[in-house]
Design a protein around this motif. Structure first.
Motif, PDB file in Angstrom:
ATOM      1  N   GLN A  15       8.231   8.371   9.909  1.00  0.00           N
ATOM      2  CA  GLN A  15       7.502   7.250   9.389  1.00  0.00           C
ATOM      3  C   GLN A  15       6.150   6.991  10.083  1.00  0.00           C
ATOM      4  O   GLN A  15       5.919   6.864  11.056  1.00  0.00           O
ATOM      5  CB  GLN A  15       8.233   6.702   8.679  1.00  0.00           C
ATOM      6  N   PRO A  16       5.160   6.614   8.902  1.00  0.00           N
ATOM      7  CA  PRO A  16       3.988   6.076   9.282  1.00  0.00           C
ATOM      8  C   PRO A  16       4.031   4.307  10.191  1.00  0.00           C
ATOM      9  O   PRO A  16       5.216   4.024   9.131  1.00  0.00           O
ATOM     10  CB  PRO A  16       2.695   6.183   8.099  1.00  0.00           C
ATOM     11  N   THR A  17       3.619   4.186  10.456  1.00  0.00           N
ATOM     12  CA  THR A  17       4.000   2.810  10.872  1.00  0.00           C
ATOM     13  C   THR A  17       3.050   1.759  10.430  1.00  0.00           C
ATOM     14  O   THR A  17       3.314   0.551  10.535  1.00  0.00           O
ATOM     15  CB  THR A  17       3.388   2.740  12.401  1.00  0.00           C
ATOM     16  N   ALA A  18       2.027   1.839   9.164  1.00  0.00           N
ATOM     17  CA  ALA A  18       1.449   0.854   8.950  1.00  0.00           C
ATOM     18  C   ALA A  18       2.483  -0.261   8.089  1.00  0.00           C
ATOM     19  O   ALA A  18       3.110   0.940   7.133  1.00  0.00           O
ATOM     20  CB  ALA A  18       0.465   1.846   7.813  1.00  0.00           C
ATOM     21  N   PRO A  19       1.841  -1.069   7.395  1.00  0.00           N
ATOM     22  CA  PRO A  19       3.189  -2.096   6.427  1.00  0.00           C
ATOM     23  C   PRO A  19       2.486  -1.152   4.991  1.00  0.00           C
ATOM     24  O   PRO A  19       2.050  -1.274   4.620  1.00  0.00           O
ATOM     25  CB  PRO A  19       2.638  -2.959   6.538  1.00  0.00           C
ATOM     26  N   ALA A  20       3.934  -1.843   4.566  1.00  0.00           N
ATOM     27  CA  ALA A  20       3.982  -1.566   3.207  1.00  0.00           C
ATOM     28  C   ALA A  20       2.629  -1.508   2.388  1.00  0.00           C
ATOM     29  O   ALA A  20       2.203  -1.296   1.099  1.00  0.00           O
ATOM     30  CB  ALA A  20       5.066  -1.647   2.251  1.00  0.00           C
ATOM     31  N   HIS A  21       2.397  -2.710   2.341  1.00  0.00           N
ATOM     32  CA  HIS A  21       1.070  -3.874   1.902  1.00  0.00           C
ATOM     33  C   HIS A  21      -0.429  -2.439   1.412  1.00  0.00           C
ATOM     34  O   HIS A  21      -1.272  -3.336   0.733  1.00  0.00           O
ATOM     35  CB  HIS A  21       1.547  -5.274   1.589  1.00  0.00           C
ATOM     36  N   VAL A  22      -0.379  -2.004   2.359  1.00  0.00           N
ATOM     37  CA  VAL A  22      -1.641  -1.627   2.955  1.00  0.00           C
ATOM     38  C   VAL A  22      -2.102  -0.297   2.361  1.00  0.00           C
ATOM     39  O   VAL A  22      -1.586   0.232   2.243  1.00  0.00           O
ATOM     40  CB  VAL A  22      -1.826  -1.151   4.342  1.00  0.00           C
ATOM     41  N   VAL A  23      -2.761  -0.083   1.094  1.00  0.00           N
ATOM     42  CA  VAL A  23      -3.306   0.650   0.677  1.00  0.00           C
ATOM     43  C   VAL A  23      -4.731   1.585   1.023  1.00  0.00           C
ATOM     44  O   VAL A  23      -5.363   0.746   1.205  1.00  0.00           O
ATOM     45  CB  VAL A  23      -3.651   0.166  -1.013  1.00  0.00           C
ATOM     46  N   LYS A  24      -4.154   2.736   0.934  1.00  0.00           N
ATOM     47  CA  LYS A  24      -5.451   3.590   1.907  1.00  0.00           C
ATOM     48  C   LYS A  24      -5.947   4.696   0.378  1.00  0.00           C
ATOM     49  O   LYS A  24      -6.490   5.294   1.073  1.00  0.00           O
ATOM     50  CB  LYS A  24      -4.468   4.876   2.711  1.00  0.00           C
ATOM     51  N   ASP A  25      -5.699   3.911  -0.195  1.00  0.00           N
ATOM     52  CA  ASP A  25      -6.565   4.924  -1.764  1.00  0.00           C
ATOM     53  C   ASP A  25      -7.007   4.220  -2.544  1.00  0.00           C
ATOM     54  O   ASP A  25      -6.838   4.617  -3.431  1.00  0.00           O
ATOM     55  CB  ASP A  25      -5.181   6.307  -2.689  1.00  0.00           C
ATOM     56  N   PHE A  26      -8.221   4.005  -1.970  1.00  0.00           N
ATOM     57  CA  PHE A  26      -9.581   3.433  -2.557  1.00  0.00           C
ATOM     58  C   PHE A  26     -10.502   3.580  -1.816  1.00  0.00           C
ATOM     59  O   PHE A  26     -11.071   4.081  -1.146  1.00  0.00           O
ATOM     60  CB  PHE A  26      -8.681   2.017  -2.544  1.00  0.00           C
TER      61      PHE A  26
END
Length: 162
Positions: free
Chosen positions: A54-65
């Motif tokens: 799984q990616p290690t980015a925190p759950a609160h980071v939104v990438k689709d903006f």
């Protein structure tokens, strides 16, 4: 005659107090050691490490903006305000799926911000928390005209009273 205390009684009382404190002290040291060890194990990933697939980015980071720019808006202020003008610029954070639609709404966004800034009292803009309130008010208005789920945030990139 006065009574003398027996030195053996005093020593027994003192050792009794030490005997009661020793287990408490050992318990505190043990709890601190275990807590520190558990923290270290989790922090370094020895225990409860994330799944490597799984990616290690925190759950609160939104990438689709994406961002819709609000170019500099200059507002002339009344002479009694003590400042000549307000320069204001910002960025509207929108969902990637809404970017094209929101870019078409850019003139409406600019009109909304321009109208709102003209209505704000100059004394309100000088308060320490002015930017926080201004940002929240503009964000709420942008969300209302854009519809649900399109506008995520509003960033003030320039705010100059001169």
């Amino acid at each position: 005659m006065s009574e003398l205390t027996d030195p053996t009684d005093a020593a027994a009382t003192q050792s009794s107090k030490k005997g009661k404190l020793l287990p408490i002290l050992l318990g505190l040291v043990g709890a601190a050691s275990l807590g520190g060890g558990a923290f270290y194990a989790v922090y370094t990933g020895l225990v409860l490490s994330p799944n490597p697939d799984q990616p290690t980015a925190p759950a609160h980071v939104v990438k689709d903006f994406s961002f819709v720019p609000i170019d500099v808006i200059t507002i002339s202020l009344p002479p009694q305000s003590g400042a000549r003008f307000l320069r204001f610029a910002g960025q509207i954070e929108v969902a990637d799926s809404s970017l094209e639609t929101m870019m078409h709404m850019q003139p409406r966004f600019i009109d909304l911000i321009n109208t709102y800034l003209h209505a704000v009292d100059i004394d309100d803009l000088r308060e320490p928390a002015a930017l926080i309130r201004l940002r929240a008010q503009i964000l709420r208005r942008l969300q209302m005209i854009a519809g649900d789920g399109h506008v995520r945030d509003f960033l003030i990139t320039e705010f100059i009273l001169d």
